[in-house]
Design a protein around this motif. Structure first.
Motif, short mmCIF file in Angstrom:
data_model
loop_
_atom_site.label_atom_id
_atom_site.label_comp_id
_atom_site.label_asym_id
_atom_site.label_seq_id
_atom_site.Cartn_x
_atom_site.Cartn_y
_atom_site.Cartn_z
N ILE A 46 -8.78 52.25 26.96
CA ILE A 46 -7.83 51.20 27.33
C ILE A 46 -7.44 51.13 28.95
CG2 ILE A 46 -5.36 50.13 27.07
CD1 ILE A 46 -5.23 51.31 24.39
N LEU A 47 -7.70 50.14 29.55
CA LEU A 47 -7.35 50.08 31.17
C LEU A 47 -6.13 49.25 31.27
CD1 LEU A 47 -8.07 50.10 34.01
CD2 LEU A 47 -9.48 47.96 33.68
N PHE A 58 1.19 55.72 29.70
CA PHE A 58 1.60 56.89 29.05
C PHE A 58 1.80 56.62 27.60
CE2 PHE A 58 3.90 57.49 33.34
CZ PHE A 58 2.70 58.16 33.65
N ALA A 59 2.13 55.30 27.29
CA ALA A 59 2.33 54.71 25.79
C ALA A 59 0.94 54.66 25.05
CB ALA A 59 2.99 53.13 26.02
N PHE A 60 -0.27 54.18 25.84
CA PHE A 60 -1.49 54.30 25.46
C PHE A 60 -2.04 55.59 25.12
CE2 PHE A 60 -2.26 49.98 27.87
CZ PHE A 60 -1.53 49.26 26.99
N ALA A 61 -1.68 56.44 25.81
CA ALA A 61 -2.24 58.09 25.77
C ALA A 61 -1.25 58.58 24.61
CB ALA A 61 -1.88 58.47 26.95
N ALA A 65 -5.06 56.84 22.58
CA ALA A 65 -6.14 56.43 23.21
C ALA A 65 -6.49 57.05 24.59
CB ALA A 65 -5.87 55.06 23.60
N ARG A 66 -7.61 56.82 25.12
CA ARG A 66 -7.86 57.33 26.35
C ARG A 66 -7.48 56.09 27.47
NH1 ARG A 66 -11.97 58.86 23.10
NH2 ARG A 66 -13.40 56.54 23.63
N ASN A 92 -5.46 62.78 28.18
CA ASN A 92 -5.87 61.60 28.02
C ASN A 92 -5.39 60.38 28.92
OD1 ASN A 92 -6.46 62.33 25.36
ND2 ASN A 92 -5.14 61.35 24.14
N VAL A 93 -5.18 60.71 30.17
CA VAL A 93 -4.81 59.84 31.08
C VAL A 93 -5.70 60.13 32.48
CG1 VAL A 93 -3.03 59.24 32.78
CG2 VAL A 93 -2.55 59.36 30.58
#
Length: 260
Positions: A46-47, A58-61, A65-66, A92-93
């Motif tokens: 995710i970008l 941070f929420a995605f990680a 997710a990467r 993950n970030v």
């Protein structure tokens, strides 16, 4: 292309605060993110384009997710790196310094492209480039999730007045123009996206901010709009299901599976 706002203005505007919950995983469970949450899955790439202080990164990680956060302000990129380490999400970030108009990524790099409150800070000519770059870095079948302030809302007038006032009197405010839904859809489809949905919501929030209903006194003077709060609440309840006058506009589009 020269952007209307330069990096140091963003660094001043955003400061060093992380505008989000202490637990990043809770951000995607908030009502305003009800259209975003179903798109996020563990293992995705995710970008976040224009990541600022990185709260969505941070929420995605935290969701497994990467997550890659890109920003053109070096100080903000460093803050994201430091905060990711503090939250123990650094595996993950990835925080990247770069230009959203010329993304430093290969074709077909991401499953989900997101941007929150960024596109409105660019000119109409640059909007075409933004969507083209989003399309380029997404994999076939990938999704774009875009959130911008909606033009047809009570907040727009206040923002326009504030913008021109700040252009005359410091401190400066970053350049911004709220966006119309039809325009956003047209630019996205022009770049090749298939529209999944577009939504307008948060009418009550727009009334609150547009008329400062959440502030009973303004510089020592009673706020006349506070007395009309019940009427504004009723108006918001009427507008919300009809997608009228909400200040938040989201666009969700898909890159066709057969695209390169």
């Amino acid at each position: 292309m020269k952007t209307p706002t330069v990096p140091y203005e963003w660094e001043i505007h955003l400061g060093d605060q992380i505008d989000g919950p202490a637990d990043p995983s809770k951000l995607l469970r908030t009502p305003e993110n009800r259209f975003l949450a179903p798109l996020v899955r563990p293992g995705m790439d995710i970008l976040e384009a224009g990541a600022g202080n990185g709260r969505y990164v941070f929420a995605f990680a935290a969701s497994g997710a990467r997550a890659t956060g890109l920003d053109f302000a070096p100080a903000l990129v460093e803050r994201v790196r430091a905060e990711a380490k503090r939250l123990r999400l650094d595996n993950n970030v990835e925080a990247v310094s770069g230009d959203i108009l010329n993304l430093p990524f290969e074709h077909n790099s991401f499953d989900l492209y997101t941007s929150f409150g960024v596109y409105e800070h660019f000119t109409r000519t640059q909007h075409r480039r933004l969507f083209q770059e989003a399309f380029r870095v997404l994999r076939p079948g990938g999704i774009i999730y875009l959130e911008v302030p909606h033009f047809w809302s009570a907040w727009t007038l206040r923002r326009e007045l504030r913008y021109w006032f700040r252009r005359l009197f410091p401190p400066p405010l970053v350049w911004q123009r709220n966006m119309r839904r039809r325009y956003v859809v047209a630019r996205a489809e022009e770049a090749g996206f298939q529209t999944v949905q577009s939504r307008v919501f948060n009418a009550w929030y727009g009334f609150q901010k547009g008329f400062s209903i959440d502030i009973s006194w303004l510089k020592g003077v009673p706020n006349p709009f506070c007395a009309l709060k019940p009427l504004f609440e009723a108006a918001a309840a009427y507008c919300e299901p009809r997608q009228w006058l909400g200040p938040t506009l989201i666009y969700i589009g898909k890159k066709p599976s057969q695209s390169r």
